[in-house]
Design an enzyme around this catalytic site. Sequence first.
Site, PDB file in Angstrom:
ATOM      1  N   GLY A  54       0.823  -1.207   0.000  1.00 58.08           N
ATOM      2  CA  GLY A  54       0.000   0.000   0.000  1.00 58.08           C
ATOM      3  C   GLY A  54       0.854   1.253   0.000  1.00 58.08           C
ATOM      4  O   GLY A  54       2.051   1.203  -0.305  1.00 58.08           O
ATOM      5  N   LEU A  64       0.537   3.552  -2.140  1.00 55.01           N
ATOM      6  CA  LEU A  64       0.949   3.339  -3.535  1.00 55.01           C
ATOM      7  C   LEU A  64       1.328   4.642  -4.237  1.00 55.01           C
ATOM      8  O   LEU A  64       0.801   5.706  -3.942  1.00 55.01           O
ATOM      9  CB  LEU A  64      -0.171   2.634  -4.297  1.00 55.01           C
ATOM     10  CG  LEU A  64      -0.593   1.280  -3.710  1.00 55.01           C
ATOM     11  CD1 LEU A  64      -1.660   0.628  -4.587  1.00 55.01           C
ATOM     12  CD2 LEU A  64       0.593   0.347  -3.537  1.00 55.01           C
ATOM     13  N   GLU A  67       3.512   6.067  -8.191  1.00 54.93           N
ATOM     14  CA  GLU A  67       3.650   5.793  -9.624  1.00 54.93           C
ATOM     15  C   GLU A  67       4.511   4.553  -9.910  1.00 54.93           C
ATOM     16  O   GLU A  67       4.346   3.912 -10.951  1.00 54.93           O
ATOM     17  CB  GLU A  67       4.214   7.059 -10.290  1.00 54.93           C
ATOM     18  CG  GLU A  67       4.210   7.088 -11.784  1.00 54.93           C
ATOM     19  CD  GLU A  67       2.856   6.774 -12.431  1.00 54.93           C
ATOM     20  OE1 GLU A  67       2.873   6.183 -13.529  1.00 54.93           O
ATOM     21  OE2 GLU A  67       1.794   7.099 -11.850  1.00 54.93           O
ATOM     22  N   GLY A  68       5.413   4.196  -9.001  1.00 53.24           N
ATOM     23  CA  GLY A  68       6.203   2.973  -9.178  1.00 53.24           C
ATOM     24  C   GLY A  68       5.309   1.746  -9.165  1.00 53.24           C
ATOM     25  O   GLY A  68       5.406   0.861 -10.026  1.00 53.24           O
ATOM     26  N   HIS A  69       4.406   1.695  -8.180  1.00 56.96           N
ATOM     27  CA  HIS A  69       3.442   0.585  -8.127  1.00 56.96           C
ATOM     28  C   HIS A  69       2.534   0.624  -9.362  1.00 56.96           C
ATOM     29  O   HIS A  69       2.239  -0.420  -9.956  1.00 56.96           O
ATOM     30  CB  HIS A  69       2.577   0.690  -6.867  1.00 56.96           C
ATOM     31  CG  HIS A  69       3.335   0.665  -5.575  1.00 56.96           C
ATOM     32  ND1 HIS A  69       3.533   1.788  -4.810  1.00 56.96           N
ATOM     33  CD2 HIS A  69       3.943  -0.356  -4.907  1.00 56.96           C
ATOM     34  CE1 HIS A  69       4.214   1.477  -3.720  1.00 56.96           C
ATOM     35  NE2 HIS A  69       4.486   0.178  -3.756  1.00 56.96           N
ATOM     36  N   GLN A 113      12.527  -3.483  -9.703  1.00 53.56           N
ATOM     37  CA  GLN A 113      13.992  -3.501  -9.579  1.00 53.56           C
ATOM     38  C   GLN A 113      14.453  -2.643  -8.409  1.00 53.56           C
ATOM     39  O   GLN A 113      15.538  -2.835  -7.864  1.00 53.56           O
ATOM     40  CB  GLN A 113      14.654  -3.017 -10.871  1.00 53.56           C
ATOM     41  CG  GLN A 113      16.172  -3.193 -10.825  1.00 53.56           C
ATOM     42  CD  GLN A 113      16.901  -2.493 -11.944  1.00 53.56           C
ATOM     43  OE1 GLN A 113      16.424  -2.488 -13.076  1.00 53.56           O
ATOM     44  NE2 GLN A 113      18.051  -1.906 -11.641  1.00 53.56           N
ATOM     45  N   LYS A 114      13.620  -1.685  -8.029  1.00 51.48           N
ATOM     46  CA  LYS A 114      13.933  -0.798  -6.905  1.00 51.48           C
ATOM     47  C   LYS A 114      14.445  -1.575  -5.696  1.00 51.48           C
ATOM     48  O   LYS A 114      15.391  -1.160  -5.040  1.00 51.48           O
ATOM     49  CB  LYS A 114      12.664  -0.006  -6.551  1.00 51.48           C
ATOM     50  CG  LYS A 114      12.574   0.548  -5.174  1.00 51.48           C
ATOM     51  CD  LYS A 114      13.441   1.756  -5.035  1.00 51.48           C
ATOM     52  CE  LYS A 114      13.290   2.482  -3.722  1.00 51.48           C
ATOM     53  NZ  LYS A 114      13.080   1.674  -2.546  1.00 51.48           N
ATOM     54  N   GLN A 156      15.652  -7.954  -2.939  1.00 54.79           N
ATOM     55  CA  GLN A 156      14.371  -8.651  -2.745  1.00 54.79           C
ATOM     56  C   GLN A 156      13.994  -9.468  -3.980  1.00 54.79           C
ATOM     57  O   GLN A 156      13.636 -10.643  -3.877  1.00 54.79           O
ATOM     58  CB  GLN A 156      13.286  -7.624  -2.425  1.00 54.79           C
ATOM     59  CG  GLN A 156      11.881  -8.171  -2.414  1.00 54.79           C
ATOM     60  CD  GLN A 156      10.897  -7.151  -1.880  1.00 54.79           C
ATOM     61  OE1 GLN A 156      10.758  -6.995  -0.676  1.00 54.79           O
ATOM     62  NE2 GLN A 156      10.213  -6.445  -2.759  1.00 54.79           N
ATOM     63  N   VAL A 158      10.917   3.368 -11.164  1.00 60.29           N
ATOM     64  CA  VAL A 158      10.344   4.672 -11.535  1.00 60.29           C
ATOM     65  C   VAL A 158      10.933   5.724 -10.598  1.00 60.29           C
ATOM     66  O   VAL A 158      11.012   5.508  -9.383  1.00 60.29           O
ATOM     67  CB  VAL A 158       8.810   4.647 -11.433  1.00 60.29           C
ATOM     68  CG1 VAL A 158       8.218   6.016 -11.748  1.00 60.29           C
ATOM     69  CG2 VAL A 158       8.236   3.586 -12.371  1.00 60.29           C
TER      70      VAL A 158
HETATM   71  P1  AMP Z   1       6.192  -2.176  -1.546  1.00 60.95           P
HETATM   72  O1  AMP Z   1       4.788  -1.689  -1.491  1.00 60.95           O
HETATM   73  O2  AMP Z   1       7.213  -1.168  -1.133  1.00 60.95           O
HETATM   74  O3  AMP Z   1       6.373  -3.521  -0.887  1.00 60.95           O
HETATM   75  O4  AMP Z   1       6.505  -2.425  -3.081  1.00 60.95           O
HETATM   76  C1  AMP Z   1       5.695  -3.266  -3.863  1.00 60.95           C
HETATM   77  C2  AMP Z   1       6.393  -3.511  -5.176  1.00 60.95           C
HETATM   78  O5  AMP Z   1       6.578  -2.276  -5.861  1.00 60.95           O
HETATM   79  C3  AMP Z   1       7.781  -4.141  -5.002  1.00 60.95           C
HETATM   80  O6  AMP Z   1       7.979  -5.130  -5.986  1.00 60.95           O
HETATM   81  C4  AMP Z   1       8.693  -2.953  -5.204  1.00 60.95           C
HETATM   82  O7  AMP Z   1       9.978  -3.305  -5.669  1.00 60.95           O
HETATM   83  C5  AMP Z   1       7.932  -2.159  -6.253  1.00 60.95           C
HETATM   84  N1  AMP Z   1       8.358  -0.757  -6.267  1.00 60.95           N
HETATM   85  C6  AMP Z   1       8.502   0.067  -5.203  1.00 60.95           C
HETATM   86  N2  AMP Z   1       8.975   1.254  -5.587  1.00 60.95           N
HETATM   87  C7  AMP Z   1       9.166   1.180  -6.925  1.00 60.95           C
HETATM   88  C8  AMP Z   1       9.651   2.091  -7.925  1.00 60.95           C
HETATM   89  N3  AMP Z   1      10.065   3.322  -7.609  1.00 60.95           N
HETATM   90  N4  AMP Z   1       9.706   1.664  -9.204  1.00 60.95           N
HETATM   91  C9  AMP Z   1       9.315   0.414  -9.533  1.00 60.95           C
HETATM   92  N5  AMP Z   1       8.836  -0.483  -8.647  1.00 60.95           N
HETATM   93  C10 AMP Z   1       8.766  -0.106  -7.375  1.00 60.95           C
END
Ligand code: AMP
Length: 298
Positions: free
Chosen positions: A30, A32, A34-36, A166-167, A171, A194
Amino acid sequence: MIVLHTIADFRAFRRSLPSAALTPFVPTMGALHEGHASLIRQARAMESPPDAPNQRGTVLASIFVNPTQFGPSEDYTRYPRTLEADLALLEQNGAQAVFVPSAEEIYPTLKTLDVPLDSHGLVTIDPGPLASRFEGEIRPGHFRGVCTIVAKLLNIVEPSHLLLGQKDFQQQAILRRMCLDLNMPVELVTCPTVREPDGLALSSRNRYLSPDERARAVALFEALTTAHTAYQQGERRASRLETIMRDRLQARGTVPQYAAVAHAATLEPVADAVTPPAVLLIAAKLGATRLIDNMLLP
Ligand code: AMP
């Protein structure tokens, strides 16, 4: 978009989907951004399977702040929770079903977070050798929690594809190994990071930064791009690339936790001459907030 809160409801929904259709899955915590959103759009854009060309996939997501991947002194209780905005973002970007379980639904017997996950008498997933360094060293138990929750979600969601950013480089490398080593029937897709216009990787934790810290957070991207440029210009000494990154991080007043060159698949630190595929990995603290970032060396 359908929102499901229990394992039983999600499984019933899952059984209603055509078996040949792609079911790409984006797990999130959550808050969330633009990366998500880019992961959801990438899932949406995935091709239909050749044996069912007219069968569009069903994009699946989850929102669950997983308590067992946070250490006792970390930010589990204050991790941002923005469910309504999250659901809107998922729907706008093409998610069709979202699993939003409670902690009790996922961990019915978990009583406290102050002891390691495997001390609960729970069966957990050993994250293996890739978890011994970097984030794994600084955050003991973190990747055991990550592997355990992702294995649980894969068992419930049964997706065709698992999309990760990839961020969080370490992981995705550990989860890739988990799926391979445990013969999990899912294809892992790593999606590009992103970034903000100045290069800062989007992260739910960026909102913890004060305006001054936010301005200095560009140090991580600067460190990576400076080392990347040096590599492209012929620098192959890992120690030199690491010094370049540390200097950049410190010049902006951030506190480096690690700045390393590692093999991109094994995450073994590179001792001297860098050969591809390699990755630059960094973590730095700004005040109480830690940020991580990475960049591949082609
Ligand atoms: P999180 O909610 O932080 O657990 O992230 C969920 C997914 O979104 C994971 O696979 C993260 O690697 C990915 N994610 C988080 N930030 C970015 C970003 N800036 N660009 C691309 N993917 C991201």
